[in-house]
Enzyme design. Structure first.
Site, PDB file in Angstrom:
ATOM      1  CD  GLU A 113      -3.037  -1.010   2.130  1.00  0.00           C
ATOM      2  OE1 GLU A 113      -2.980  -0.208   2.931  1.00  0.00           O
ATOM      3  OE2 GLU A 113      -3.879  -2.008   2.353  1.00  0.00           O
ATOM      4  CG  HIS A 241      -8.332   6.418   1.843  1.00  0.00           C
ATOM      5  ND1 HIS A 241      -8.436   6.201   0.451  1.00  0.00           N
ATOM      6  CD2 HIS A 241      -7.944   5.331   2.572  1.00  0.00           C
ATOM      7  CE1 HIS A 241      -7.726   5.166   0.449  1.00  0.00           C
ATOM      8  NE2 HIS A 241      -7.629   4.588   1.226  1.00  0.00           N
ATOM      9  NE  ARG A 289      -4.016   5.371   3.394  1.00  0.00           N
ATOM     10  CZ  ARG A 289      -4.844   4.803   3.969  1.00  0.00           C
ATOM     11  NH1 ARG A 289      -5.286   5.233   5.397  1.00  0.00           N
ATOM     12  NH2 ARG A 289      -4.757   3.394   3.781  1.00  0.00           N
ATOM     13  CG  HIS A 348      -9.565   7.036   6.041  1.00  0.00           C
ATOM     14  ND1 HIS A 348     -10.729   6.148   5.667  1.00  0.00           N
ATOM     15  CD2 HIS A 348      -8.381   6.076   5.991  1.00  0.00           C
ATOM     16  CE1 HIS A 348     -10.367   4.786   5.689  1.00  0.00           C
ATOM     17  NE2 HIS A 348      -9.026   4.835   5.848  1.00  0.00           N
ATOM     18  NE  ARG A 383      -4.475   5.505   9.252  1.00  0.00           N
ATOM     19  CZ  ARG A 383      -5.094   4.525   8.667  1.00  0.00           C
ATOM     20  NH1 ARG A 383      -5.008   3.087   9.017  1.00  0.00           N
ATOM     21  NH2 ARG A 383      -6.185   4.876   7.738  1.00  0.00           N
TER      22      ARG A 383
HETATM   23  C1  LIG Z   1     -13.812   2.365   5.485  1.00  0.00           C
HETATM   24  C2  LIG Z   1     -12.604   2.120   6.515  1.00  0.00           C
HETATM   25  C3  LIG Z   1     -11.514   1.661   6.109  1.00  0.00           C
HETATM   26  C4  LIG Z   1     -10.176   1.240   6.689  1.00  0.00           C
HETATM   27  N1  LIG Z   1      -9.216   0.443   6.229  1.00  0.00           N
HETATM   28  C5  LIG Z   1      -8.200   0.217   7.010  1.00  0.00           C
HETATM   29  C6  LIG Z   1      -7.104  -0.820   6.895  1.00  0.00           C
HETATM   30  O1  LIG Z   1      -7.329  -1.462   5.679  1.00  0.00           O
HETATM   31  N2  LIG Z   1      -6.151  -0.861   7.739  1.00  0.00           N
HETATM   32  C7  LIG Z   1      -6.070  -0.101   8.904  1.00  0.00           C
HETATM   33  O2  LIG Z   1      -5.005  -0.294   9.597  1.00  0.00           O
HETATM   34  N3  LIG Z   1      -6.974   0.715   9.268  1.00  0.00           N
HETATM   35  C8  LIG Z   1      -7.932   1.181   8.494  1.00  0.00           C
HETATM   36  N4  LIG Z   1      -8.977   1.877   8.893  1.00  0.00           N
HETATM   37  C9  LIG Z   1      -9.016   2.400  10.249  1.00  0.00           C
HETATM   38  C10 LIG Z   1      -9.203   1.315  11.154  1.00  0.00           C
HETATM   39  O3  LIG Z   1     -10.352   0.752  10.707  1.00  0.00           O
HETATM   40  C11 LIG Z   1      -9.551   1.987  12.683  1.00  0.00           C
HETATM   41  O4  LIG Z   1      -8.656   2.934  12.925  1.00  0.00           O
HETATM   42  C12 LIG Z   1      -9.662   1.173  13.602  1.00  0.00           C
HETATM   43  O5  LIG Z   1     -10.466   0.088  13.489  1.00  0.00           O
HETATM   44  C13 LIG Z   1     -10.106   1.714  14.798  1.00  0.00           C
HETATM   45  O6  LIG Z   1     -10.329   0.810  15.767  1.00  0.00           O
HETATM   46  P1  LIG Z   1     -10.792   1.068  17.277  1.00  0.00           P
HETATM   47  O7  LIG Z   1     -11.269   0.013  17.963  1.00  0.00           O
HETATM   48  O8  LIG Z   1     -10.053   2.323  18.010  1.00  0.00           O
HETATM   49  O9  LIG Z   1     -12.252   2.180  16.986  1.00  0.00           O
HETATM   50  P2  LIG Z   1     -13.519   1.736  16.287  1.00  0.00           P
HETATM   51  O10 LIG Z   1     -13.446   0.239  15.349  1.00  0.00           O
HETATM   52  O11 LIG Z   1     -14.143   2.683  15.419  1.00  0.00           O
HETATM   53  O12 LIG Z   1     -14.480   1.444  17.384  1.00  0.00           O
HETATM   54  C14 LIG Z   1     -15.054   2.259  18.229  1.00  0.00           C
HETATM   55  C15 LIG Z   1     -16.147   1.964  18.931  1.00  0.00           C
HETATM   56  O13 LIG Z   1     -16.775   2.814  19.852  1.00  0.00           O
HETATM   57  C16 LIG Z   1     -18.170   2.740  20.155  1.00  0.00           C
HETATM   58  N5  LIG Z   1     -18.255   3.921  20.831  1.00  0.00           N
HETATM   59  C17 LIG Z   1     -18.017   5.427  20.321  1.00  0.00           C
HETATM   60  N6  LIG Z   1     -18.365   6.243  21.136  1.00  0.00           N
HETATM   61  C18 LIG Z   1     -18.991   5.653  22.371  1.00  0.00           C
HETATM   62  C19 LIG Z   1     -19.842   6.165  23.297  1.00  0.00           C
HETATM   63  N7  LIG Z   1     -20.014   7.268  23.629  1.00  0.00           N
HETATM   64  N8  LIG Z   1     -20.357   5.039  24.181  1.00  0.00           N
HETATM   65  C20 LIG Z   1     -20.202   3.606  23.753  1.00  0.00           C
HETATM   66  N9  LIG Z   1     -19.651   3.237  22.553  1.00  0.00           N
HETATM   67  C21 LIG Z   1     -19.013   4.162  22.039  1.00  0.00           C
HETATM   68  C22 LIG Z   1     -18.393   2.621  18.678  1.00  0.00           C
HETATM   69  O14 LIG Z   1     -19.790   2.316  18.692  1.00  0.00           O
HETATM   70  C23 LIG Z   1     -17.355   1.522  18.196  1.00  0.00           C
HETATM   71  O15 LIG Z   1     -17.920   0.134  18.715  1.00  0.00           O
HETATM   72  C24 LIG Z   1     -10.210   1.979   7.957  1.00  0.00           C
HETATM   73  C25 LIG Z   1     -11.219   2.669   8.397  1.00  0.00           C
HETATM   74  C26 LIG Z   1     -12.363   2.929   7.590  1.00  0.00           C
HETATM   75  C27 LIG Z   1     -13.468   3.848   8.024  1.00  0.00           C
END
Ligand SMILES: Cc1cc2nc3c(=O)[nH]c(=O)nc-3n(C[C@H](O)[C@H](O)[C@H](O)COP(=O)(O)OP(=O)(O)OC[C@H]3O[C@@H](n4cnc5c(N)ncnc54)[C@H](O)[C@@H]3O)c2cc1C
Length: 435
Positions: A113, A241, A289, A348, A383
């Site tokens: 990538e 992105h 990016r 993103h 990132r």
């Molecule tokens: C379309 C897309 C493609 C991506 N592709 C990649 C990739 O290929 N590789 C990569 O490394 N990263 C990628 N990313 C980024 C990556 O997915 C995220 O940075 C990562 O998944 C974040 O994980 P997390 O557990 O920190 O947060 P999240 O997965 O966003 O989880 C956050 C959680 O907190 C909950 N929440 C939020 N506020 C509250 C609240 N007040 N009370 C209770 N619950 C709450 C939400 O409902 C959710 O369940 C991508 C992101 C997107 C959107």
């Protein structure tokens, strides 16, 4: 309505789920999530997760690529340690049943990538996040020491402030005792007291008009931490992105993963259909990016159109290797094997966040921040692709480990009152207009 637990985890993305599984070895875990458990940025991740798994690659190369993408603002010690820990953390993920694509001899297939000097991205077709969510959710739901509350919205971190003490940023030893949380279906507000609280609430893409993030990404974690007077860092860096499919008013915007460019797709200008990325960076379509997003913005402004095109026709076996993208585009009336795809940048990834140390500890005692909600120093100003799922795994693991010997000494705080929102005058925005 109150409950006590050893660990309170806010968020059901990769960071929260992985932390819960690790911490359950040391105590009882309550995981809150405001929507259904699978609703998170994690579930929508397409491209994959970066780690050094090839003998042609090296930790040093992954470290240098990360530092370069971060534009001089990474914390180098954090970068070095995270990248060296990546293979072990990813193997633990596989042990929970996440399957990454392999060739016919069983070797992991690694994609390349933007910003990466080698192929090093492990993936499950173009739906890697969904594969990770599915496996971790199954493991969490089967675990006897983890309770999950869906549809429960964390509102406010509980600190000394709620005991009637005036807490400002200079207050020594601010401590988190848990959260107040709204049960959406009933309107009840829970007082949840915890020995350790973990913010894994993800990013804030929904703050922007065009974003790839689902509706859950509203920045609640950073907002709660800021109100509780935690240290926040680098919120000025939001990653766009470069290639979301251009569909005006579509929220979230549909992402066309960078792995397409890694597999041969090229950006072309919207009028003459000529490749342009080499004018902007010697790495061409696989520049980091920020550079690609700015180049697209410039080219679309030169053409006077709100998009450029991605030519994915050279990508081999696109329908098999990128089935989610292929099917989505067909539904929208464009065939990526025949047609040019209109693309524009979209908000993103939240690069800044709650400032943490290398164990995921915030400036507030007994409060950890992991995953996209945090600023660990791994990403600096920008990132590197596929380093965020990695960061979430590594810091979830470290944070759980860090709490192990401290948990018993963190006693509950029985004097915390139940929710009683302060009766302050309405803010200027909600005050009735006085002529
Ligand atoms: C379309 C897309 C493609 C991506 N592709 C990649 C990739 O290929 N590789 C990569 O490394 N990263 C990628 N990313 C980024 C990556 O997915 C995220 O940075 C990562 O998944 C974040 O994980 P997390 O557990 O920190 O947060 P999240 O997965 O966003 O989880 C956050 C959680 O907190 C909950 N929440 C939020 N506020 C509250 C609240 N007040 N009370 C209770 N619950 C709450 C939400 O409902 C959710 O369940 C991508 C992101 C997107 C959107």
């Amino acid at each position: 309505m109150r409950v006590e637990t050893d660990y309170l985890v806010i968020g059901s993305g990769v960071a929260g789920l992985f932390f819960a599984l690790k911490a359950a070895a040391y105590g009882e875990v309550l995981l809150l999530t405001k929507d259904q458990i699978q609703e998170s940025n994690t579930t929508y991740a397409q491209g994959g997760i970066a780690g050094v798994f090839s003998s042609q690659d090296s930790f040093e190369a992954h470290i240098q690529d990360t530092l370069t993408a971060g534009d001089g603002l990474c914390r180098e010690a954090v970068v070095r340690s995270v990248i060296q820990e990546a293979p072990a953390a990813i193997r633990e993920l596989m042990a929970y049943g996440v399957e990454f694509d392999r060739d016919e001899t069983g070797q992991l297939l690694l994609a390349r990538e933007g910003g990466h000097s080698h192929p090093r991205v492990l993936h499950s077709r173009d739906a890697t996040g969904a594969a990770i969510s599915k496996a971790l959710i199954a493991a969490v739901q089967a675990h006897p020491r983890i309770q999950v509350w869906e549809g429960v919205f964390a509102l406010d971190l509980i600190t000394q402030h709620h005991l009637g003490i005036y807490v400002n940023r200079g207050y020594p030893g601010i401590t988190c005792y848990g959260v107040y949380a709204l049960e959406i279906a009933t309107g009840k507000i829970w007082t949840i007291l915890s020995r350790v609280t973990v913010l894994a609430a993800g990013g804030a893409g929904q703050v922007y008009p065009v974003t790839t993030n689902p509706p859950t990404a509203t920045g609640d974690g950073v907002a709660m931490a800021l109100r509780a007077k935690a240290r926040i860092a680098n919120m000025e860096f939001y990653q766009f992105h470069p290639t979301a499919l251009y569909e005006p008013d579509k929220r979230p915007a549909f992402l066309l993963t960078e792995a397409l460019r890694g597999a041969g797709a090229t950006l072309v200008d919207p009028l003459r259909h000529k490749p342009f990325m080499h004018k902007y960076d010697p790495r061409g379509d696989l520049a980091p990016r920020d550079i690609v997003a700015r180049a697209i913005d410039t080219e679309s402004k030169i053409a006077g159109l709100p998009y450029v095109f991605l030519d994915a026709r050279p990508v081999k076996n696109l329908p098999e290797n990128f089935p989610t993208i292929y099917q989505y585009c067909l539904k929208k009336g464009v065939d990526p094997t025949q047609d040019l795809l209109p693309v524009a940048p979209a908000a993103h990834y939240m690069v800044g966040g709650i400032d943490t140390d290398p164990q995921g500890r915030t400036s507030i005692q007994r409060l950890y921040a992991i995953g996209e909600v945090s600023y660990t120093g791994l990403h600096g100003a920008n990132r590197l692709a596929s380093n965020s799922l990695l960061e979430a795994l590594v810091f979830a693991r470290r944070a759980a480990q860090d709490t192990r010997d401290k948990l018993a000494s963190y006693t509950g705080q029985k004097e915390v009152p139940d929710w009683d929102p302060p009766r302050q005058p309405p803010s200027r925005r909600t005050r009735t207009h006085q002529p």
